[in-house]
Design an enzyme around this catalytic site. Structure first.
Site, PDB file in Angstrom:
ATOM      1  N   CYS A  35     -65.486  29.925 -13.716  1.00  9.94           N
ATOM      2  CA  CYS A  35     -65.453  28.477 -13.939  1.00  9.94           C
ATOM      3  C   CYS A  35     -66.397  28.095 -15.071  1.00  9.94           C
ATOM      4  O   CYS A  35     -66.038  27.309 -15.956  1.00  9.94           O
ATOM      5  CB  CYS A  35     -65.866  27.717 -12.674  1.00  9.94           C
ATOM      6  N   CYS A  94     -69.414  29.556  -9.542  1.00  6.34           N
ATOM      7  CA  CYS A  94     -68.271  30.366  -9.987  1.00  6.34           C
ATOM      8  C   CYS A  94     -68.438  30.783 -11.453  1.00  6.34           C
ATOM      9  O   CYS A  94     -68.387  29.937 -12.350  1.00  6.34           O
ATOM     10  CB  CYS A  94     -66.995  29.549  -9.787  1.00  6.34           C
TER      11      CYS A  94
END
Length: 144
Positions: free
Chosen positions: A72, A69
């Site tokens: 993230c 991600c």
């Protein structure tokens, strides 16, 4: 002396009792003798997640994330800065939803990154999306 709080060690994951007025004086774990307050996010797995979320009386902010991600990964440095700023009153932690999906599943994490604040096993709030350190701090302080 103030009332004792249960705090889970970020190193050995044993629950410790610490007087709330002693949090700022760098208490050590009674089992492994490592610092209980590190000012850094704790990497959790399924077992340690259950201990930290279920037993800690200090608010625990869990970052549900995954290595693939992009948002993230971009939020990770801000999350680390917020961990330093919010210690000792709040513990920040990270749970890799790719490696430990069984721990995240009961919380219906539908998008990542998602942060959830827990205290005494209860969810207090959640928010999704990448944020800067100051925004993380403001949001956590508004929830706890």
């Amino acid at each position: 002396m103030s009332d004792p709080l249960h705090i889970v060690c970020p190193h050995c994951h044993i629950t410790n009792r610490v007087a709330s007025d002693q949090l700022a004086s760098a208490p050590d774990c009674g089992s492994c003798h490592q610092p209980l307050i590190t000012g850094a996010p704790v990497a959790l797995d399924a077992a340690s997640f259950a201990k930290h979320v279920g037993r800690s009386q200090v608010p625990v902010v869990v970052d549900f994330w995954a290595p693939w991600c992009g948002p993230c990964r971009s939020r990770a440095p801000a999350f680390e800065q917020a961990a330093k700023a919010l210690a000792p009153g709040v513990q920040l932690a990270k749970l890799d939803t790719e490696a430990h999906p069984q721990a995240a599943a009961p919380y219906n994490i539908r998008s990542i990154p998602t942060m959830v604040v827990f205290r005494n096993g209860q969810e207090l709030g959640r928010i999704s999306g990448a944020m800067g350190a100051a925004d993380i701090q403001r949001w956590v302080q508004s929830v706890v």
